[in-house]
Structures are given as structure tokens and as C-alpha cells.
Scaffold this active site. Sequence first.
Site, mmCIF file in Angstrom:
data_model
loop_
_atom_site.group_PDB
_atom_site.id
_atom_site.type_symbol
_atom_site.label_atom_id
_atom_site.label_comp_id
_atom_site.label_asym_id
_atom_site.label_seq_id
_atom_site.Cartn_x
_atom_site.Cartn_y
_atom_site.Cartn_z
ATOM 1 N N LYS A 62 7.558 7.694 -63.411
ATOM 2 C CA LYS A 62 6.455 7.453 -62.996
ATOM 3 C C LYS A 62 5.375 6.200 -63.338
ATOM 4 C CE LYS A 62 6.788 12.384 -61.440
ATOM 5 N NZ LYS A 62 6.565 13.498 -61.836
ATOM 6 N N GLN A 64 2.792 17.580 -65.007
ATOM 7 C CA GLN A 64 4.376 17.839 -65.023
ATOM 8 C C GLN A 64 4.800 18.953 -65.127
ATOM 9 O OE1 GLN A 64 6.452 14.784 -64.263
ATOM 10 N NE2 GLN A 64 7.885 16.549 -64.312
ATOM 11 N N ASP A 71 0.370 15.361 -56.186
ATOM 12 C CA ASP A 71 1.791 15.994 -56.207
ATOM 13 C C ASP A 71 1.753 17.214 -54.784
ATOM 14 O OD1 ASP A 71 3.662 15.450 -57.972
ATOM 15 O OD2 ASP A 71 3.230 16.681 -59.351
#
Length: 290
Positions: free
Chosen positions: A53, A97, A120
Site C-alpha cells: 500500500k 491493518q 477501507d
Amino acid sequence: MLQLLDGKATALQIKEEIANEVRSLTAQGHRAPHLAAVIVGTDGASMTYVANKEKASHEVGFTSSVYRMSETTTEKQLLETIEFLNNDPDIDGFIVQLPLPKHIDEQRVINAISPDKDVDGFTPVNIGRMVLGEECFTPATPMGICTLLRRYGIETAGKHCVVLGRSNIVGTPVANLLSRKGFDCTVTMCHSKTQNLKALTLQADILVVAIGKAEFVTADMVKEGAVLVDVGIHRVEDATKKNGYRVIGDVKHGEVDAKCSWVTPVPGGVGPLTIVSLLQNTMQAYRKRL
Ligand code: NAP
């Protein structure tokens, strides 16, 4: 004839589009978009995802920062970091994460992320907006799947789409998105308690597989001419590879692909689009804050 839904090529194309937009905005004097990531612990796969990322962010001209926290971080410390990121005016969006260490309540942490920075698309507010068809950050993997189907002009209206898996991050949102106006699929969502699974998968014009079981879907489960989207990612040891492993999916591609009209390869299918969707969501957050 089998054709590839090439995630790698599509991701490259979209990254170029984003990079052009960023170049043009920064040339006008605007700051670059800023995507941050929080990682707790040193899980190998998670570290790889975060590194990817970060790399993708740099490729398109974003500012990227990673907050690395130890495995023993307390829930309180993580919530404080989230609070800091929620309030930092220089950060457009951030991700935490997953998975988190077992002593931390994952949902409590997700709930603490400001919906305006939740690139997200995991917070209840964004999921709710998505279900209502309102403007939102769409969860990255389902968004990537939708992008692939759109960019390759796959016909979806009235098609029977069977989704294997009902996780909050893949199965449930993708089933929702593909049943909405615009995609107009008739969707069947399957899970571990589904009976006669094969009878259902054999009806699928579009089969989306996200069950987290290596090579679970075999040729006898797939209808001739189906569009197949394999979300699964599994590392298996392979001494012939330089890094000692190769990546396989939830589908046994060797025997299944020949029956399909379109297939996402693994690797190079859904994976690259997941990261690109995160970049697209960050652009969306950034544009709002310009
Ligand atoms: P998950 O949270 O483990 O969910 C798996 C789902 O599959 C569950 O809903 C489960 O049902 C269902 N399932 C399990 N066994 C089944 C069976 N025998 N028959 C029917 N359904 C079954 O997985 P996930 O997070 O959605 O991820 C799925 C896969 O995608 C994994 O391989 C993951 O690594 C990969 N992934 C890839 C990307 C990407 O960017 N390419 C992103 C995210 C995930 P129950 O609900 O009944 O338990």
C-alpha cells in the site's frame, strides 16, 4: 474462449489516471493526498500488505505514513493513535491493518475510525451508507471486483451471481453491490451452512469466490461459460520459486478456467484492484478536503 480479467493491467491504468490527477492538482499548488496506515505487530502477510500500500501510494504521488505499533500495544494506546489520526488535518484517510492481536477488540477499533477518513470502508456508517446507496467509501476488495467487471464490460443485468462467503469485508458487501441498481444481478450468497452448494454454484452466470479455502472450487462446480472471480489468496511452499512460495486462490484454476468465459487470475486478479480501490477512496476523501 477464455479471457482474463487482468487486475494487474487494470490497476496500472487506474494508477496512471490517479497519478495524472495528483500531478495536475499539485502543479496548481495543492498539497498531495495523504494516506496513513496503522499496523500492530509483525505478522508477515500484514507487513507485506502495508508495504504494498505504501509503494502504491508513492507511485501515484501520495504522501504515505505508516504507524508501526508493537504486538503488546494495548487497545487504549491503539484507540489514542486513531484519535490522533482522526484529528490530524494533514491526513485524508487511514487504514488499520487487520487482523489485530487477539487482546484487542477489532470492532471497537473500527468503530473509532472517523467515517470521513475510513478509506477501507469498514465502519458501520460507511457500510450503512453503501447499503442505502448513498455516497460512501466502498470496501476496497468488493469495489475492486466491481471495477473489474465494469472496465471489462461484463454484462451483469439479470445475471445470476453466486457469492461464496459472507465476510464483512468481501462476501457481504460484494453481494450487496452487485444486487444494486446499475449492476442488477440476482444474487445468492452462500456460507458454511449452505446446503447443496454445488447445485447453486452450477447455476452461477457470475461466480465470486471468497471463502478462504485453497483451491476449493473445482471444475464440476462451475457452469460452462461462467464469469469467475477468485478473491482467495494463499501462500503455498514452492521450492522452485526464488522466495520459496507461490500464491494460489480459492479456485482450482488448472481444471476450472477452461470452462469459463472470463476469469480473474491469482495472483494478478482481484489483489491489485484492492490496493487501487484504497487509492481511489483516498482521492475521494482528499477532493472533499481541498
Ligand atoms: P473469511 O472472513 O474467512 O470468510 C470466509 C467465508 O467463507 C465465511 O463467510 C464462511 O462461512 C464461508 N465458507 C467457509 N467455508 C465454506 C464452505 N465450505 N462452503 C461455503 N462457504 C464457506 O474470509 P474473507 O476475509 O472474506 O477472505 C476470503 C479469501 O479472500 C481469503 O483467501 C482471503 O485471503 C482473501 N482475500 C483477498 C483479498 C484480495 O485483495 N484479493 C482481500 C481480502 C481477502 P461462515 O460465515 O458460515 O463461516
